[in-house]
Every structure is written in structure tokens, then in C-alpha cells.
Motif scaffolding. Structure first.
Motif, PDB file in Angstrom:
ATOM      1  N   LEU A   1       0.838  -1.194   0.000  1.00  0.00           N
ATOM      2  CA  LEU A   1       0.000   0.000   0.000  1.00  0.00           C
ATOM      3  C   LEU A   1       0.877   1.250   0.000  1.00  0.00           C
ATOM      4  CD1 LEU A   1      -2.616  -1.110   2.697  1.00  0.00           C
ATOM      5  CD2 LEU A   1      -2.788  -1.336   0.201  1.00  0.00           C
ATOM      6  N   GLU A   2       0.250   2.400  -0.232  1.00  0.00           N
ATOM      7  CA  GLU A   2       0.952   3.674  -0.239  1.00  0.00           C
ATOM      8  C   GLU A   2       0.153   4.730   0.520  1.00  0.00           C
ATOM      9  OE1 GLU A   2       3.470   3.705  -4.427  1.00  0.00           O
ATOM     10  OE2 GLU A   2       1.473   4.634  -4.381  1.00  0.00           O
ATOM     11  N   VAL A   3       0.854   5.751   0.953  1.00  0.00           N
ATOM     12  CA  VAL A   3       0.257   6.974   1.490  1.00  0.00           C
ATOM     13  C   VAL A   3       0.585   8.093   0.513  1.00  0.00           C
ATOM     14  CG1 VAL A   3       0.252   8.635   3.385  1.00  0.00           C
ATOM     15  CG2 VAL A   3       0.579   6.185   3.862  1.00  0.00           C
ATOM     16  N   LEU A   4      -0.432   8.817   0.052  1.00  0.00           N
ATOM     17  CA  LEU A   4      -0.210   9.972  -0.814  1.00  0.00           C
ATOM     18  C   LEU A   4      -0.321  11.251   0.010  1.00  0.00           C
ATOM     19  CD1 LEU A   4      -2.297   9.041  -3.990  1.00  0.00           C
ATOM     20  CD2 LEU A   4       0.057   8.415  -3.418  1.00  0.00           C
ATOM     21  N   ALA A   5       0.572  12.203  -0.251  1.00  0.00           N
ATOM     22  CA  ALA A   5       0.581  13.433   0.537  1.00  0.00           C
ATOM     23  C   ALA A   5       0.906  14.627  -0.353  1.00  0.00           C
ATOM     24  CB  ALA A   5       1.587  13.336   1.668  1.00  0.00           C
TER      25      ALA A   5
END
Length: 254
Positions: free
Chosen positions: A165-169
Motif C-alpha cells: 500500500l501507499e500513502v499519498l501526501a
């Protein structure tokens, strides 16, 4: 604060669930516009009212009063070292309920400004597959810190790595609240699965509401107040990138 708290939640659309968390000082027309974009992209938007006067464009005085009340409220932790805000317990329960109602592979969460890190904490709920942090602003007293504590960050990093998974910021370069040091702290805690984009200040809209003109008089709100709605604008590109990421992560394969 337990998950049995009752709040107003606005719901619209069809498809996988996306929780849209509004910024300070409330659900403004700009926040509602972003929620409609998410809805029109084929998702069910769930937008809880957390503070402020829904639908209002408050003047500087009213918006400042909302900010002060929220800073004193027990469900929000605004200073460093306090850990994630208690309201995130309720938000994780909302995500689980929304996934049951809407189906799909999981739930997306978009946090903005005051609620930016809330979207990350919601990853402690297994149904949340894509947290999006737009100018996360807590804690207010330490620009090089994040709201989540070390234990929570370690748990989230484990999920990111094990489940791919990823976190977008997102932030503007010249943001005085969400500074570059905060993104560096996120990157150190979460590793390469923290995927950030920093927009030039020249990409920010200068035509903002009275609250922003007086209290946030610099580029800040990537998806709402400071977004320029025009083809080729960096803020619109960020919006489209978010919508595409939500589609890729949340939809079942055809």
C-alpha cells in the motif's frame, strides 16, 4: 471518545467508499466541491461534520472562533506528544461501516489541514487501503513532528509493506503550517511508501475566503481554497492523480 458517538455524515454517490474529512473551519463550498468531484468519479462519498457550520463561508472572526473551540475540545489533540486525536476512533468505525455498506476492495480516506493526519490513523482499520494527506497540519507547535506516535507509525508502516500500500501526501512549497520538515518526518517513519508531491507556490489560487485571507494568507489548501480549477493547473493535476489512485486501489478488477 468511543465509536458510539453520533455525528452528522453526508453521503452521496455510488461505488466504493471514500471518507472525505473537511479542513478548518468546516465544510465550506470548496470542500463540498471536492467531495462532488470524488462522487462524480464513481465513489460513494461519506463526509462527516467534525466542526464548524456546514455549508458556510465564515468571516475571519467566526472562523477564528471555530479554531479556538476545536483546539480546546477533548476529541482533538493539537500539540506534539499527545498522539492521534481521539476522534479517529470514531472515524475508523465509520470506515468499517462504509465498507460494509459499499463493498469494493476497501475504503479511501482524504484528510485536509487539521484532519490531514486523521486519514493516516484510519489505516489502523483494516478496510482503509489508501490514505491521502493534504497539507496535514497537526501538531501545531512542532513543524517537524507528526501527530501519530511511534507505535502507531510502526503499525501503519507494517501494513504498507505487507499489503503493498501507499500513502499519498500533498503540500505547497511555502506552506507555513505544513512545512517541508513534516514531510521529512513522515518519510523517515513510513519509508518509500510515503509518496509526496510538493507544489510550487505559484500554483495557488489567490482568490480566497475572508478566513483564509486573514488567518492563512499563504499557499496551503491544495484541494480546496487554493486550488485553481483550470486545465493544466498543478492543483487540478493533483486532484486527478488522487481520483486515479482511488480508482486503482479501491475498485474490484473488471
Amino acid at each position: 471518545m468511543g465509536a458510539d458517538v453520533t455525528r452528522t455524515v453526508y453521503r452521496a454517490g455510488e461505488g466504493p467508499a471514500v471518507i472525505v474529512l473537511h479542513e478548518m473551519p468546516g465544510i465550506s463550498p470548496h470542500v463540498a466541491r471536492f467531495a462532488r468531484w470524488v462522487r462524480d468519479a464513481g465513489f460513494t462519498v461519506w463526509m462527516p461534520s467534525l466542526f464548524g457550520r456546514d455549508g458556510a463561508v465564515p468571516d475571519a472572526k467566526e472562523g477564528g472562533a471555530v479554531f479556538r473551540r476545536v483546539c480546546m475540545a477533548r476529541e482533538f489533540n493539537v500539540m506534539a506528544g499527545q498522539g492521534s486525536s481521539p476522534v479517529t476512533v470514531w472515524l475508523r468505525a465509520l470506515a468499517a461501516h462504509a465498507h460494509t455498506e459499499c463493498g469494493g476492495k476497501g475504503v479511501g480516506a482524504v484528510g485536509m489541514c487539521f484532519t490531514g493526519n486523521f486519514a493516516l490513523t484510519m489505516m489502523l482499520e483494516k478496510s482503509v487501503l489508501l490514505p491521502i494527506l493534504s497539507q496535514p497540519s497537526l501538531p501545531l507547535d512542532n513543524p517537524a513532528a507528526v501527530e501519530s506516535d511511534a507505535k502507531e507509525l510502526a503499525m501503519i508502516r507494517k501494513r504498507l509493506e505487507e499489503e503493498d500500500l501507499e500513502v499519498l501526501a500533498y503540500r505547497f512549497d511555502g506552506d507555513k503550517i505544513c512545512q517541508a520538515a513534516r514531510f521529512e518526518a513522515y518519510r523517515a517513519a513510513l519509508g518509500p511508501r510515503f509518496v509526496d508531491k510538493q507544489l510550487p507556490d505559484s500554483a495557488a489560487n489567490s482568490d480566497v475566503s475572508p478566513f483564509f485571507a486573514e488567518h492563512v494568507n499563504y499557499p496551503h489548501s491544495v484541494l480546496t481554497q487554493h486550488l485553481i480549477d483550470g486545465d493544466g493547473e498543478p492543483t487540478i493535476d493533483a486532484r486527478d492523480e488522487i481520483l486515479a489512485a482511488l480508482s486503482e486501489r479501491l475498485r474490484d478488477a473488471a
